[in-house]
Motif scaffolding. Structure first.
Motif, PDB file in Angstrom:
ATOM      1  N   ASP A 147       0.411   3.805   4.712  1.00  9.57           N
ATOM      2  CA  ASP A 147      -0.620   3.108   3.933  1.00  9.57           C
ATOM      3  C   ASP A 147      -0.858   3.766   2.584  1.00  9.57           C
ATOM      4  O   ASP A 147      -1.064   3.076   1.580  1.00  9.57           O
ATOM      5  CB  ASP A 147      -1.922   2.998   4.730  1.00  9.57           C
ATOM      6  N   GLU A 148      -0.798   5.106   2.563  1.00  9.29           N
ATOM      7  CA  GLU A 148      -1.043   5.766   1.274  1.00  9.29           C
ATOM      8  C   GLU A 148       0.128   5.519   0.308  1.00  9.29           C
ATOM      9  O   GLU A 148      -0.077   5.365  -0.892  1.00  9.29           O
ATOM     10  CB  GLU A 148      -1.321   7.263   1.488  1.00  9.29           C
ATOM     11  N   VAL A 149       1.358   5.447   0.841  1.00  7.60           N
ATOM     12  CA  VAL A 149       2.495   5.121  -0.036  1.00  7.60           C
ATOM     13  C   VAL A 149       2.373   3.676  -0.531  1.00  7.60           C
ATOM     14  O   VAL A 149       2.617   3.391  -1.706  1.00  7.60           O
ATOM     15  CB  VAL A 149       3.849   5.355   0.684  1.00  7.60           C
ATOM     16  N   LEU A 150       1.951   2.763   0.342  1.00  4.32           N
ATOM     17  CA  LEU A 150       1.777   1.363  -0.089  1.00  4.32           C
ATOM     18  C   LEU A 150       0.757   1.266  -1.229  1.00  4.32           C
ATOM     19  O   LEU A 150       0.858   0.424  -2.104  1.00  4.32           O
ATOM     20  CB  LEU A 150       1.319   0.496   1.081  1.00  4.32           C
ATOM     21  N   ARG A 151      -0.256   2.165  -1.201  1.00  2.00           N
ATOM     22  CA  ARG A 151      -1.249   2.160  -2.282  1.00  2.00           C
ATOM     23  C   ARG A 151      -0.717   2.875  -3.520  1.00  2.00           C
ATOM     24  O   ARG A 151      -0.725   2.340  -4.620  1.00  2.00           O
ATOM     25  CB  ARG A 151      -2.540   2.874  -1.827  1.00  2.00           C
ATOM     26  N   TRP A 152      -0.205   4.074  -3.315  1.00  2.00           N
ATOM     27  CA  TRP A 152       0.077   4.996  -4.426  1.00  2.00           C
ATOM     28  C   TRP A 152       1.358   4.638  -5.190  1.00  2.00           C
ATOM     29  O   TRP A 152       1.432   4.769  -6.401  1.00  2.00           O
ATOM     30  CB  TRP A 152       0.174   6.398  -3.830  1.00  2.00           C
ATOM     31  N   GLU A 153       2.391   4.173  -4.475  1.00  2.11           N
ATOM     32  CA  GLU A 153       3.645   3.749  -5.106  1.00  2.11           C
ATOM     33  C   GLU A 153       4.048   2.411  -4.488  1.00  2.11           C
ATOM     34  O   GLU A 153       5.056   2.307  -3.777  1.00  2.11           O
ATOM     35  CB  GLU A 153       4.748   4.781  -4.879  1.00  2.11           C
ATOM     36  N   SER A 154       3.245   1.377  -4.734  1.00  5.63           N
ATOM     37  CA  SER A 154       3.465   0.071  -4.100  1.00  5.63           C
ATOM     38  C   SER A 154       4.894  -0.410  -4.351  1.00  5.63           C
ATOM     39  O   SER A 154       5.303  -0.559  -5.509  1.00  5.63           O
ATOM     40  CB  SER A 154       2.485  -0.953  -4.668  1.00  5.63           C
ATOM     41  N   PRO A 155       5.672  -0.655  -3.265  1.00  9.75           N
ATOM     42  CA  PRO A 155       7.069  -1.076  -3.453  1.00  9.75           C
ATOM     43  C   PRO A 155       7.166  -2.381  -4.239  1.00  9.75           C
ATOM     44  O   PRO A 155       8.030  -2.551  -5.079  1.00  9.75           O
ATOM     45  CB  PRO A 155       7.576  -1.273  -2.022  1.00  9.75           C
ATOM     46  N   VAL A 156       6.249  -3.323  -3.973  1.00 12.44           N
ATOM     47  CA  VAL A 156       6.163  -4.565  -4.765  1.00 12.44           C
ATOM     48  C   VAL A 156       4.986  -4.371  -5.709  1.00 12.44           C
ATOM     49  O   VAL A 156       3.851  -4.261  -5.277  1.00 12.44           O
ATOM     50  CB  VAL A 156       5.907  -5.783  -3.850  1.00 12.44           C
ATOM     51  N   GLN A 157       5.278  -4.309  -6.998  1.00 13.49           N
ATOM     52  CA  GLN A 157       4.224  -3.955  -7.954  1.00 13.49           C
ATOM     53  C   GLN A 157       3.456  -5.156  -8.488  1.00 13.49           C
ATOM     54  O   GLN A 157       2.376  -5.000  -9.040  1.00 13.49           O
ATOM     55  CB  GLN A 157       4.862  -3.198  -9.126  1.00 13.49           C
ATOM     56  N   LEU A 158       4.050  -6.350  -8.388  1.00 14.04           N
ATOM     57  CA  LEU A 158       3.332  -7.499  -8.949  1.00 14.04           C
ATOM     58  C   LEU A 158       3.708  -8.780  -8.227  1.00 14.04           C
ATOM     59  O   LEU A 158       4.804  -8.884  -7.663  1.00 14.04           O
ATOM     60  CB  LEU A 158       3.638  -7.648 -10.442  1.00 14.04           C
ATOM     61  N   VAL A 159       2.793  -9.730  -8.212  1.00 11.36           N
ATOM     62  CA  VAL A 159       3.113 -11.076  -7.701  1.00 11.36           C
ATOM     63  C   VAL A 159       2.644 -12.098  -8.729  1.00 11.36           C
ATOM     64  O   VAL A 159       1.730 -11.831  -9.505  1.00 11.36           O
ATOM     65  CB  VAL A 159       2.482 -11.354  -6.315  1.00 11.36           C
ATOM     66  N   SER A 160       3.306 -13.279  -8.724  1.00 14.62           N
ATOM     67  CA  SER A 160       3.047 -14.269  -9.776  1.00 14.62           C
ATOM     68  C   SER A 160       2.237 -15.455  -9.288  1.00 14.62           C
ATOM     69  O   SER A 160       2.387 -15.883  -8.140  1.00 14.62           O
ATOM     70  CB  SER A 160       4.374 -14.815 -10.301  1.00 14.62           C
ATOM     71  N   ARG A 161       1.431 -15.979 -10.162  1.00 16.20           N
ATOM     72  CA  ARG A 161       0.703 -17.216  -9.913  1.00 16.20           C
ATOM     73  C   ARG A 161       0.753 -18.061 -11.182  1.00 16.20           C
ATOM     74  O   ARG A 161       1.144 -17.575 -12.235  1.00 16.20           O
ATOM     75  CB  ARG A 161      -0.768 -16.925  -9.562  1.00 16.20           C
ATOM     76  N   PRO A 174      -7.549   8.062  -8.109  1.00 20.17           N
ATOM     77  CA  PRO A 174      -6.491   7.185  -7.586  1.00 20.17           C
ATOM     78  C   PRO A 174      -5.066   7.710  -7.764  1.00 20.17           C
ATOM     79  O   PRO A 174      -4.171   7.312  -7.022  1.00 20.17           O
ATOM     80  CB  PRO A 174      -6.670   5.889  -8.373  1.00 20.17           C
ATOM     81  N   ASP A 175      -4.848   8.615  -8.742  1.00 25.11           N
ATOM     82  CA  ASP A 175      -3.470   9.092  -8.941  1.00 25.11           C
ATOM     83  C   ASP A 175      -3.088  10.164  -7.926  1.00 25.11           C
ATOM     84  O   ASP A 175      -1.914  10.522  -7.798  1.00 25.11           O
ATOM     85  CB  ASP A 175      -3.292   9.646 -10.370  1.00 25.11           C
ATOM     86  N   LEU A 176      -4.089  10.672  -7.199  1.00 26.68           N
ATOM     87  CA  LEU A 176      -3.828  11.710  -6.191  1.00 26.68           C
ATOM     88  C   LEU A 176      -3.288  11.070  -4.909  1.00 26.68           C
ATOM     89  O   LEU A 176      -3.872  10.102  -4.402  1.00 26.68           O
ATOM     90  CB  LEU A 176      -5.134  12.450  -5.887  1.00 26.68           C
ATOM     91  N   PHE A 177      -2.179  11.635  -4.385  1.00 34.49           N
ATOM     92  CA  PHE A 177      -1.646  11.155  -3.097  1.00 34.49           C
ATOM     93  C   PHE A 177      -2.393  11.888  -1.992  1.00 34.49           C
ATOM     94  O   PHE A 177      -2.348  13.113  -1.915  1.00 34.49           O
ATOM     95  CB  PHE A 177      -0.144  11.446  -3.006  1.00 34.49           C
ATOM     96  N   ASP A 178      -3.084  11.157  -1.132  1.00 33.18           N
ATOM     97  CA  ASP A 178      -3.933  11.806  -0.127  1.00 33.18           C
ATOM     98  C   ASP A 178      -3.962  10.944   1.133  1.00 33.18           C
ATOM     99  O   ASP A 178      -4.615   9.894   1.155  1.00 33.18           O
ATOM    100  CB  ASP A 178      -5.352  11.961  -0.717  1.00 33.18           C
ATOM    101  N   ILE A 179      -3.243  11.409   2.186  1.00 27.15           N
ATOM    102  CA  ILE A 179      -3.165  10.545   3.377  1.00 27.15           C
ATOM    103  C   ILE A 179      -4.497  10.494   4.129  1.00 27.15           C
ATOM    104  O   ILE A 179      -4.659   9.690   5.034  1.00 27.15           O
ATOM    105  CB  ILE A 179      -2.016  10.930   4.352  1.00 27.15           C
ATOM    106  N   GLU A 180      -5.457  11.339   3.713  1.00 21.88           N
ATOM    107  CA  GLU A 180      -6.763  11.312   4.404  1.00 21.88           C
ATOM    108  C   GLU A 180      -7.737  10.309   3.791  1.00 21.88           C
ATOM    109  O   GLU A 180      -8.791  10.048   4.360  1.00 21.88           O
ATOM    110  CB  GLU A 180      -7.411  12.697   4.366  1.00 21.88           C
ATOM    111  N   ARG A 181      -7.393   9.764   2.633  1.00 23.44           N
ATOM    112  CA  ARG A 181      -8.372   8.905   1.951  1.00 23.44           C
ATOM    113  C   ARG A 181      -8.564   7.580   2.706  1.00 23.44           C
ATOM    114  O   ARG A 181      -7.707   7.170   3.495  1.00 23.44           O
ATOM    115  CB  ARG A 181      -7.938   8.625   0.519  1.00 23.44           C
ATOM    116  N   ASN A 182      -9.680   6.915   2.411  1.00 21.83           N
ATOM    117  CA  ASN A 182      -9.888   5.577   2.945  1.00 21.83           C
ATOM    118  C   ASN A 182      -9.178   4.591   2.016  1.00 21.83           C
ATOM    119  O   ASN A 182      -9.627   4.350   0.906  1.00 21.83           O
ATOM    120  CB  ASN A 182     -11.398   5.288   2.991  1.00 21.83           C
TER     121      ASN A 182
END
Ligand code: HEM
Length: 391
Positions: A269-283, A319-327
């Motif tokens: 979950d922290e990787v999905l937040r911190w370095e989201s593999p998909v960075q953008l979606v279109s509308r 937000p730039d800190l990688f922290d697996i303990e964060r909510n």
């Protein structure tokens, strides 16, 4: 009149460039111009950078329709659920949903994923060294999707080659279009076979499902299949790669995860937040509307920058800190709203299985000393390479 900017001016590259750090630009935009009009090859694109605005765009399908995907990714995929709205979207999505449900992830899928992951590790486990990107992370999610779709095992490597070319569409459009065509030619006889002799695979389900009393046509079935390849493979390999890089780069975290494998869920979950593999979606806007302080006319492409929303200081502390303990429960790494990722449970299962197997089977797994790993990309992000050694 204010002149639009360009991607090159903002980032020093395009949507598909190997950009190393988009986050400082996102940070400036969130503060100064949270919604910004950018000129691109496909016309004006409105980039949305703040968490609340990104969530609004993804939640409000009345004003921000998914039909915009027809202009980009739809050009190679054909018409897929990604570009549908409302009831049409729900009816089509429900056909594939059972294959990716939490139930499937607890019952039929774990043995399939375990077998594929171990088969690939077998190929390099005795050698003491490997580059985990080309030899492992890039390959295994594609194999899993082939299995779910119901591609016969003898055809896996041909299918894999076409699928790899298809997802190279962003770097080499001509090769991508050619692969879309070859994939259709390959899949048509398989479609005919499954029409007559259905199995319990996804392809058979697509062929025999009915939407409002009508079976799907060949083109619709092919569209689904072309979507599932990049959706299921080009994304999960990136998540797995970044999770591995974070562990390999942080001995303390690696030690803790080795001891307590339940931490892998928090890592993911922290990787999905911190370095989201998909960075953008279109509308696409359906009417003249406003977002932040900007007026956006109807029929304009809007890019909701998930990667920026997930680093928004007004939503996540430091937000730039990688922290697996964060909510981080509210991260947008799998999107939000009606189009929330249909394969999120599978992506989690695959990534967890892969990390567990690598840690179990490769003692003292470590990065090569001069590995030179970078996380790169703008629309999609992940490590460019992962050269490792093990005992
Ligand atoms: C780390 C892995 C993954 C990430 C980060 C990811 C991310 C996303 C995101 C952000 C969306 C939303 C698109 C939008 O709103 O326009 C999405 C949609 C989708 N994803 Fe994933 N995805 C991943 C893995 C998978 C897997 C394994 C599958 C299964 C094959 C999959 C299938 C889909 C499908 C079918 C959609 C379209 C859903 C719809 O339009 O209703 N994804 N994904």
């Amino acid at each position: 009149m204010v002149e639009n900017t360009t991607m090159e001016k903002l980032f020093g590259g395009t949507m598909m460039s190997p950009i190393v750090d988009p986050y400082s630009v996102y940070g400036r935009l969130r503060k100064e111009v949270p919604v910004i009009a950018v000129d691109t090859m496909l016309g004006v694109n409105y980039l949305v950078t703040r968490y609340d605005d990104v969530a609004t765009v993804l939640r409000d399908a009345e004003r921000f329709s998914s039909r915009g995907n027809a202009r980009g990714i739809g050009m190679v995929m054909g018409r897929t659920i990604l570009e549908m709205d409302g009831k049409e979207h729900i009816r089509h999505r429900s056909i594939i949903a059972p294959f990716f449900s939490p139930l499937a992830m607890r019952s039929s899928m774990p043995p399939v994923v375990v077998e594929i992951v171990n088969e690939l590790i077998d190929k390099f486990a005795a050698g003491g060294a490997a580059d985990l990107v080309p030899e492992f992370t890039f390959i295994f999610p594609m194999r899993v999707i082939a299995e779910i779709i119901g591609v016969p095992i003898d055809d896996h490597s041909a299918f894999h080659r076409m699928a790899l070319d298809l997802i190279s569409i962003t770097e080499d459009p001509a090769k991508g279009f050619e692969a879309a065509e070859s994939l259709s030619i390959y899949l048509k006889p398989l479609i005919e076979r499954r029409r007559v002799e259905p199995g319990d695979d996804l392809l058979s389900k697509l062929l025999h499902a009915e939407v409002e009393g009508h079976k799907l046509g060949d083109e619709e079935v092919l569209g689904f299949l072309r979507l599932l390849l990049p959706a299921g493979a080009d994304t999960t390999y990136r998540l797995t790669g970044t999770c591995l890089w974070v562990l390999l780069d942080n001995a303390d975290l690696m030690g803790r995860v080795r001891e307590d494998r339940s931490l892998i869920d928090d890592l993911i979950d922290e990787v999905l937040r911190w370095e989201s593999p998909v960075q953008l979606v279109s509308r696409e806007t359906t009417c003249d509307t406003h977002l932040g302080e900007l007026e956006i006319p109807a029929d304009q492409i809007v890019s909701a920058l998930i990667g920026s929303a997930n680093r928004d200081e007004s939503h996540f502390d430091d937000p730039d800190l990688f922290d697996i303990e964060r909510n981080n429960e509210s991260h947008l790494g799998f999107g939000f709203g009606q189009h929330f990722c249909a394969g999120s449970h599978l992506a989690r299962l695959e990534t967890k299985t892969a990390i567990n197997a690598l840690l179990d089977r490769l003692p003292k797994l470590r990065l090569e000393s001069d590995a030179g790993v970078q996380i790169v990309g703008m629309a999609f992000r992940s490590p460019n390479r992962l050269p490792v050694r093990f005992d």
